[in-house]
Design a protein around this motif. Structure first.
Motif, PDB file in Angstrom:
ATOM      1  N   SER A   1      67.008 -99.578  90.667  1.00 57.05           N
ATOM      2  CA  SER A   1      67.472 -98.551  91.606  1.00 57.05           C
ATOM      3  C   SER A   1      68.693 -97.821  91.055  1.00 57.05           C
ATOM      4  N   LEU A   2      69.638 -98.558  90.488  1.00 55.43           N
ATOM      5  CA  LEU A   2      70.840 -97.925  89.946  1.00 55.43           C
ATOM      6  C   LEU A   2      70.500 -97.020  88.763  1.00 55.43           C
ATOM      7  N   LEU A   3      69.633 -97.509  87.878  1.00 57.29           N
ATOM      8  CA  LEU A   3      69.271 -96.708  86.710  1.00 57.29           C
ATOM      9  C   LEU A   3      68.431 -95.498  87.097  1.00 57.29           C
ATOM     10  N   GLY A   4      67.575 -95.679  88.115  1.00 58.07           N
ATOM     11  CA  GLY A   4      66.708 -94.575  88.527  1.00 58.07           C
ATOM     12  C   GLY A   4      67.472 -93.486  89.262  1.00 58.07           C
ATOM     13  N   ASP A   5      68.367 -93.872  90.167  1.00 59.95           N
ATOM     14  CA  ASP A   5      69.131 -92.879  90.933  1.00 59.95           C
ATOM     15  C   ASP A   5      70.212 -92.220  90.096  1.00 59.95           C
ATOM     16  N   GLU A   6      70.614 -92.884  88.997  1.00 58.53           N
ATOM     17  CA  GLU A   6      71.669 -92.371  88.117  1.00 58.53           C
ATOM     18  C   GLU A   6      72.952 -92.077  88.897  1.00 58.53           C
ATOM     19  N   VAL A   7      73.273 -93.003  89.821  1.00 56.63           N
ATOM     20  CA  VAL A   7      74.513 -92.865  90.591  1.00 56.63           C
ATOM     21  C   VAL A   7      75.720 -93.083  89.686  1.00 56.63           C
ATOM     22  N   ILE A   8      75.599 -94.002  88.774  1.00 58.36           N
ATOM     23  CA  ILE A   8      76.696 -94.311  87.865  1.00 58.36           C
ATOM     24  C   ILE A   8      76.152 -94.344  86.441  1.00 58.36           C
ATOM     25  N   HIS A   9      77.040 -94.097  85.488  1.00 58.73           N
ATOM     26  CA  HIS A   9      76.705 -94.146  84.067  1.00 58.73           C
ATOM     27  C   HIS A   9      77.747 -94.996  83.348  1.00 58.73           C
ATOM     28  N   VAL A  10      77.374 -95.437  82.175  1.00 55.91           N
ATOM     29  CA  VAL A  10      78.334 -96.139  81.329  1.00 55.91           C
ATOM     30  C   VAL A  10      79.469 -95.176  80.971  1.00 55.91           C
ATOM     31  N   GLY A  11      80.709 -95.625  81.164  1.00 55.63           N
ATOM     32  CA  GLY A  11      81.878 -94.792  80.910  1.00 55.63           C
ATOM     33  C   GLY A  11      82.484 -94.190  82.163  1.00 55.63           C
ATOM     34  N   ASP A  12      81.780 -94.228  83.296  1.00 49.91           N
ATOM     35  CA  ASP A  12      82.313 -93.688  84.546  1.00 49.91           C
ATOM     36  C   ASP A  12      83.395 -94.607  85.107  1.00 49.91           C
ATOM     37  N   VAL A  13      84.394 -93.994  85.721  1.00 45.52           N
ATOM     38  CA  VAL A  13      85.434 -94.733  86.437  1.00 45.52           C
ATOM     39  C   VAL A  13      85.050 -94.740  87.911  1.00 45.52           C
ATOM     40  N   CYS A  14      84.867 -95.926  88.474  1.00 47.24           N
ATOM     41  CA  CYS A  14      84.371 -96.042  89.845  1.00 47.24           C
ATOM     42  C   CYS A  14      85.231 -97.012  90.634  1.00 47.24           C
ATOM     43  N   ARG A  15      85.139 -96.868  91.941  1.00 43.95           N
ATOM     44  CA  ARG A  15      85.800 -97.778  92.862  1.00 43.95           C
ATOM     45  C   ARG A  15      84.738 -98.561  93.613  1.00 43.95           C
ATOM     46  N   PHE A  16      84.781 -99.881  93.504  1.00 46.63           N
ATOM     47  CA  PHE A  16      83.831-100.769  94.160  1.00 46.63           C
ATOM     48  C   PHE A  16      84.600-101.583  95.197  1.00 46.63           C
ATOM     49  N   GLY A  17      84.520-101.160  96.445  1.00 47.41           N
ATOM     50  CA  GLY A  17      85.308-101.846  97.465  1.00 47.41           C
ATOM     51  C   GLY A  17      86.783-101.636  97.195  1.00 47.41           C
ATOM     52  N   ASP A  18      87.513-102.729  96.945  1.00 44.51           N
ATOM     53  CA  ASP A  18      88.942-102.633  96.660  1.00 44.51           C
ATOM     54  C   ASP A  18      89.238-102.756  95.170  1.00 44.51           C
ATOM     55  N   ARG A  19      88.194-102.702  94.335  1.00 46.43           N
ATOM     56  CA  ARG A  19      88.378-102.817  92.891  1.00 46.43           C
ATOM     57  C   ARG A  19      88.001-101.506  92.219  1.00 46.43           C
ATOM     58  N   THR A  20      88.746-101.187  91.149  1.00 48.21           N
ATOM     59  CA  THR A  20      88.498 -99.975  90.379  1.00 48.21           C
ATOM     60  C   THR A  20      88.383-100.352  88.910  1.00 48.21           C
ATOM     61  N   GLY A  21      87.477 -99.685  88.198  1.00 48.35           N
ATOM     62  CA  GLY A  21      87.336 -99.970  86.786  1.00 48.35           C
ATOM     63  C   GLY A  21      86.373 -99.022  86.115  1.00 48.35           C
TER      64      GLY A  21
END
Length: 584
Positions: A368-388
């Motif tokens: 699902s993640l790869l198909g929707d292309e919501v995120i890519h390698v190298g993107d800076v994202c916030r997951f809940g209270d974590r960022t990376g």
């Protein structure tokens, strides 16, 4: 070309060798009656419990030259069997080899047979015996032997026409022109000349198959040469399996004219069926590999790495399904009962699905993640209270590099249900801060600060003018609060920090130039003599409120609707000394 023909000879030689191997191994499996319940009687020693056991048992006994045993498969009296059984079995074997039309693989392997339309339940119609102008149906009948067991025998009605059919058989023209030892001597129940013909047909079929593949490639070659394009690798990849399929078909077409004995013909058809299944699945494998590789390369070239990963996973899954399909088709062609195997596969699949529930959840989450292309390698994202920063998206988990330089691994099943904020997808960055000025700041000083900071936001080339604002928003415990809201025209976080620093320093200069300063979290206590309330203003206000009461116009809980409509929108805004009003 010589190496190609050597490989062709070797591969197609397997057709003849497999025929012999299957002829030796397969009869035991085909003639074994279906297992019954524990209370059933012992199986018939001749394998006549099932229609398939009777037919194959007769053919095997006759092929071995044991015609006295072959006569035990015929419906006739004991006296007639002793007198004419062997002769009749010999003629029936010859008639079945050269005049039978039907499919031996369709013969029932059940003790009670398979119901057939227009045929009584105690009979099974196997095929048709046709020679000259005589046609006869090859039927089996379900009878009781002297011991009381139910067995299947070749019916007496079929046997009644065997003599007439035998007389109608014609000697093959090719046999009259061959040396006698090639016709008279047999190998595994088949004349030597037919074995030699099968072997000679192998290089012929291989050469014709290779020629057919080259003819198919020639129009493509001309088109590529005309348009000055490099040769296509796709045809090179699929040429080998395509050659195997075509060569097998040509070989089967050649062997068809040899009129092999019925039992050997049956085994040869099984062998050819297995070769075709292998060739077609091999061809399908190669075509799938080429298609998925092209789609994956185009997706990666277009920047859709997720789609490329999904195609790689899909290719592996489809290849596994092709192998499983080929295995089941081969087993079914060899005559194995696949009902139990399919049922076991279904039950096993359910068990595996329950046991690997989390693994499958992560697998489909990764898809699902790869198909929707919501995120890519190298993107800076916030997951809940974590960022990376995303470093890798695998089929089980996603690995993230945090600002503390630790590696955070999140299962894809959890990530698929999580609110993910992709910071790298921002087209601009928000600058939103609050300023606190001292309470000693005068109204004009406050107006100066607001005007100058507003001008700063409009003048700065990296600040989006539309929507930029600074407002006096409230009185806090120890400060007059101003809020600055604007968007910085950049997507790079480092550049944003530099622009934010520049704006904050310029704001400090404006506040310093106004004569006031930023408020500190403190209290200011003024010591002085309290003058008390203003008696004149207090009396004037009390008098006005008393007049409201007397005139019944006290505005509580609200003003009267007529009063509201009278003074609605009557306040001048902006104020008369505002720069906006002077422009009007």
């Amino acid at each position: 070309m010589s190496s190609f023909l050597k490989r062709a000879h070797w591969i197609l030689f397997c057709v003849a060798v497999s025929t012999v191997a299957v002829a030796q191994l397969l009869p035991t499996q085909l003639t074994t009656p279906a297992s019954g319940s524990a209370n059933q009687t012992a199986p018939d020693p001749l394998g006549r419990d099932t229609p398939g056991g009777t037919v194959f048992g007769f053919l095997q006994a006759a092929q071995a030259g044991n015609y006295s045993t072959a006569a035990q498969y015929l419906q006739m009296s004991n006296a007639k069997r002793l007198a004419q059984g062997e002769e009749l079995a010999t003629k029936l074997k010859a008639v079945m080899d050269r005049a039978f039309t039907g499919n031996l693989r369709g013969i029932s392997s059940q003790r009670e047979g398979t119901p057939q339309e227009g045929v009584p339940l105690d009979r099974q119609r196997i095929g048709v015996l046709s020679a000259g102008d005589i046609d006869d149906e090859l039927d089996l009948v379900h009878v009781s032997d002297p011991g009381g067991k139910r067995i299947w025998l070749i019916s007496s009605e079929t046997l009644a026409k065997v003599d007439d059919l035998y007389e109608q058989l014609q000697v093959r023209q090719v046999e009259t022109r061959l040396p006698g030892f090639l016709v008279q001597h047999q190998l595994v129940g088949m004349p030597v000349w037919q074995w030699l013909a099968i072997l000679l047909a192998i290089p012929l079929a291989a050469s014709l198959g290779w020629l057919a593949v080259q003819m198919m490639k020639f129009p493509r070659y001309l088109w590529l040469r005309k348009h000055k394009q490099p040769p296509s690798r796709a045809w090179t990849v699929i040429s080998s399996p395509l050659w195997l399929v075509l060569a097998t078909v040509i070989h089967a077409f050649c062997v068809r004219y040899l009129r092999l004995p019925l039992l050997q013909r049956h085994y040869y058809q099984i062998t050819v069926g297995v070769m075709l299944i292998v060739g077609l699945n091999w061809l399908l494998w190669r075509i799938l590999q080429q298609l998925t590789q092209r789609v994956r390369e185009r997706a990666i070239y277009a920047g859709r790495a997720g789609t490329g990963s999904i195609m790689l996973l899909g290719e592996r899954i489809l290849k596994a399904l092709i192998l499983i399909l080929a295995l089941f088709l081969i087993l079914g062609t060899l005559g194995f009962n696949m009902t139990t195997a399919l049922a076991g596969l279904g039950i096993g699949g359910i068990a595996v699905a329950f046991a690997a529930q989390k693994t499958l959840e992560n697998l489909f989450g990764g898809i699902s993640l790869l198909g929707d292309e919501v995120i890519h390698v190298g993107d800076v994202c916030r997951f809940g209270d974590r960022t990376g920063t995303i470093e890798d998206i695998s089929l089980r988990s996603t690995r993230i590099r945090t600002p503390e330089r630790t590696e955070l691994s999140i299962p894809n099943g959890s990530l698929a249900t999580m609110n993910v904020e992709n910071l790298s997808r921002r087209d601009k960055l928000l600058f939103n801060t609050k300023l606190g000025l001292r309470y000693e700041t005068s109204a004009d000083q406050l107006r100066y600060v607001l005007a100058q900071i507003r001008r700063l936001l409009y003048e700065h080339p990296k600040v989006e003018t539309n929507g930029a604002r600074i407002r006096f928003v409230g009185y806090d415990n120890s400060a007059l609060t101003l809020e600055v809201f604007c968007y910085i025209l950049t997507r790079d976080n480092n550049e944003f920090l530099a622009i934010q620093e520049d704006l904050l320093l310029r704001i400090m200069d404006i506040v310093d130039a106004s004569g006031t300063s930023f408020a500190l979290p403190s209290r200011v206590v003024h010591l002085g003599r309290d003058p008390g309330l203003d008696k004149e203003k207090t009396a004037a206000v009390s008098l006005e409120v008393q007049q409201w009461r007397e005139n019944r116009k006290l505005p509580f809980p609200d003003y009267a609707p007529s009063d509201i409509s009278e003074f609605s929108n009557s306040l001048p805004y902006p104020q008369p000394d505002s720069a906006l009003r002077s422009r009007k």
